[in-house]
Design a protein around this motif. Structure first.
Motif, short mmCIF file in Angstrom:
data_model
loop_
_atom_site.label_atom_id
_atom_site.label_comp_id
_atom_site.label_asym_id
_atom_site.label_seq_id
_atom_site.Cartn_x
_atom_site.Cartn_y
_atom_site.Cartn_z
N LEU A 76 0.87 -1.17 0.00
CA LEU A 76 0.00 0.00 0.00
C LEU A 76 0.91 1.22 0.00
CD1 LEU A 76 -2.59 1.71 0.56
CD2 LEU A 76 -2.26 1.21 2.99
N ASN A 77 0.71 2.11 -0.95
CA ASN A 77 1.49 3.34 -1.05
C ASN A 77 0.58 4.54 -0.79
OD1 ASN A 77 4.04 2.12 -2.17
ND2 ASN A 77 2.59 1.52 -3.75
N VAL A 78 1.09 5.45 0.00
CA VAL A 78 0.37 6.70 0.23
C VAL A 78 1.31 7.85 -0.08
CG1 VAL A 78 -1.06 8.06 1.80
CG2 VAL A 78 -0.93 5.57 2.08
N ASN A 79 0.91 8.70 -1.01
CA ASN A 79 1.71 9.86 -1.40
C ASN A 79 1.21 11.12 -0.71
OD1 ASN A 79 3.29 8.39 -3.26
ND2 ASN A 79 1.66 8.55 -4.77
N ALA A 80 2.10 12.12 -0.65
CA ALA A 80 1.72 13.44 -0.13
C ALA A 80 0.96 13.32 1.18
CB ALA A 80 0.90 14.20 -1.17
N LEU A 81 1.59 12.70 2.15
CA LEU A 81 0.93 12.40 3.42
C LEU A 81 0.35 13.62 4.09
CD1 LEU A 81 3.47 9.80 4.85
CD2 LEU A 81 1.04 9.37 4.37
N LEU A 82 -0.84 13.43 4.65
CA LEU A 82 -1.55 14.44 5.44
C LEU A 82 -1.61 13.98 6.89
CD1 LEU A 82 -4.57 15.04 3.03
CD2 LEU A 82 -2.45 16.36 3.15
N LEU A 83 -1.82 14.94 7.79
CA LEU A 83 -1.95 14.56 9.19
C LEU A 83 -3.08 13.56 9.38
CD1 LEU A 83 -1.49 18.01 11.02
CD2 LEU A 83 0.19 16.19 10.70
N GLY A 84 -4.13 13.72 8.60
CA GLY A 84 -5.30 12.84 8.71
C GLY A 84 -5.07 11.42 8.24
N ASP A 85 -3.90 11.17 7.65
CA ASP A 85 -3.58 9.80 7.24
C ASP A 85 -3.05 8.97 8.41
OD1 ASP A 85 -2.23 11.02 4.09
OD2 ASP A 85 -4.28 10.39 4.60
N SER A 86 -2.82 9.62 9.54
CA SER A 86 -2.38 8.89 10.73
C SER A 86 -3.46 7.89 11.14
CB SER A 86 -2.13 9.86 11.89
OG SER A 86 -1.05 10.71 11.62
N ALA A 87 -3.09 6.62 11.20
CA ALA A 87 -4.07 5.57 11.46
C ALA A 87 -3.36 4.24 11.57
CB ALA A 87 -5.11 5.50 10.33
N LEU A 88 -4.14 3.23 11.91
CA LEU A 88 -3.68 1.84 11.85
C LEU A 88 -4.12 1.30 10.49
CD1 LEU A 88 -2.48 -0.65 13.40
CD2 LEU A 88 -4.85 -1.18 14.05
N TYR A 89 -3.18 0.76 9.73
CA TYR A 89 -3.49 0.20 8.43
C TYR A 89 -3.48 -1.32 8.53
CZ TYR A 89 -3.31 4.84 6.56
OH TYR A 89 -3.59 6.17 6.30
N LEU A 90 -4.62 -1.89 8.22
CA LEU A 90 -4.80 -3.33 8.34
C LEU A 90 -4.86 -3.98 6.97
CD1 LEU A 90 -7.61 -3.28 11.06
CD2 LEU A 90 -5.27 -4.03 11.41
N CYS A 91 -4.19 -5.09 6.88
CA CYS A 91 -4.23 -5.91 5.68
C CYS A 91 -5.03 -7.16 6.01
CB CYS A 91 -2.81 -6.26 5.26
SG CYS A 91 -2.68 -7.55 4.03
N ALA A 92 -5.84 -7.60 5.08
CA ALA A 92 -6.61 -8.83 5.28
C ALA A 92 -6.48 -9.69 4.03
CB ALA A 92 -8.08 -8.51 5.53
N SER A 93 -6.38 -10.99 4.23
CA SER A 93 -6.29 -11.88 3.07
C SER A 93 -7.40 -12.92 3.11
CB SER A 93 -4.92 -12.58 3.01
OG SER A 93 -4.82 -13.59 4.00
N SER A 94 -7.71 -13.44 1.95
CA SER A 94 -8.75 -14.46 1.83
C SER A 94 -8.54 -15.22 0.54
CB SER A 94 -10.14 -13.81 1.84
OG SER A 94 -10.28 -12.89 0.79
N PRO A 95 -9.10 -16.42 0.45
CA PRO A 95 -9.13 -17.10 -0.84
C PRO A 95 -10.24 -16.46 -1.69
CG PRO A 95 -10.01 -18.52 0.90
CD PRO A 95 -9.67 -17.24 1.52
N TYR A 96 -9.94 -16.16 -2.93
CA TYR A 96 -10.89 -15.41 -3.76
C TYR A 96 -12.25 -16.10 -3.82
CZ TYR A 96 -12.78 -12.69 -7.62
OH TYR A 96 -13.56 -11.87 -8.38
N SER A 97 -12.22 -17.42 -3.90
CA SER A 97 -13.47 -18.18 -4.03
C SER A 97 -14.36 -18.04 -2.80
CB SER A 97 -13.16 -19.65 -4.27
OG SER A 97 -12.40 -20.17 -3.20
N ARG A 98 -13.78 -17.69 -1.66
CA ARG A 98 -14.56 -17.59 -0.42
C ARG A 98 -14.86 -16.14 -0.06
NH1 ARG A 98 -17.28 -21.38 1.71
NH2 ARG A 98 -16.49 -21.27 3.85
#
Lengths: 114, 114
Positions: A76-98
């Protein structure tokens, strides 16, 4: 069996900078979704990648972009960061079929923008 | 857009007692999934229980059970025999079948007191 992993754990950046967050999906999963979780809020869907293409996107500006590699890992890329971009970034994975029925989350990357 | 509402932002419960968290959602669709996720201080989002909308029978996972009222668009979570490890933020989430973006509520903080 390793679950979903994310790196780095924490990150501090300055306004205007660019950041790259990384995610490795759970073994056997081919789909990766990214979420932004602001303090005290529920996660918000950013986008999802499958077969190295962005398949769905939430209400986030073009400053947020991503990539999926042949081994299913994602950035995940974020350009030109703003103060409001401060956060927890979560990644989730799954099998596409499910789909989201079997979606597993990583521990997250805490991004602080100063 | 689908919305998920959670009230009662913080709840305390004595160890071994029962606590119920409420969740309502808004959709005009008929096929969807509902989830309860747990997020302890470690930040990892953990799936607690899930329910398919087409199933009338309420889902149960050990000490966790749901009361799914489709007509009322209500999806409450009951935690029985509460344990200290149940202390966490609990998020209700919704997704349409065939879609992949989970919509989360703002969460309920549950604190189990010894």
């Amino acid at each position: 069996d390793a679950g979903v992993t994310q790196s780095p754990t924490h990150l501090i950046k300055t306004r205007g900078q660019q950041v790259t967050l990384r995610c490795s999906p759970k073994s056997g999963h081919d789909t990766v979704s990214w979420y932004q979780q602001a303090l005290g809020q529920g996660p918000q869907f950013i986008f999802q990648y499958y077969e190295e293409e962005e398949r769905q996107r939430g209400n986030f500006p073009d400053r947020f972009s991503g990539h999926q590699f042949p081994n299913y890992s994602s950035e995940l890329n974020v350009n030109a960061l703003l103060l409001g971009d401060s956060a927890l970034y979560l990644c989730a994975s799954s099998p596409y079929s499910r789909g989201p029925y079997e979606q597993y989350f990583g521990p997250g990357t805490r991004l602080t923008v100063t | 857009a689908q919305t998920v509402t959670q009230s009662q932002p913080e709840m305390s419960v004595q160890e071994a007692e029962t606590v119920t968290l409420s969740c309502t959602y808004d959709t005009s669709e008929n096929n969807y999934y509902l989830f309860w996720y747990k997020q302890p201080p470690s930040r990892q989002m953990i799936l607690v229980i899930r329910q398919e909308a087409y199933k009338q029978q309420n889902a149960t996972e050990n000490r966790f059970s749901v009361n799914f009222q489709k007509a009322a668009k209500s999806f409450s979570l009951k935690i029985s025999d509460s344990q200290l490890g149940d202390t966490a933020m609990y998020f209700c989430a919704f997704v349409l079948v065939g879609n992949n973006r989970l919509a989360f509520g703002k969460g309920n903080q549950v604190v189990v007191i010894p």
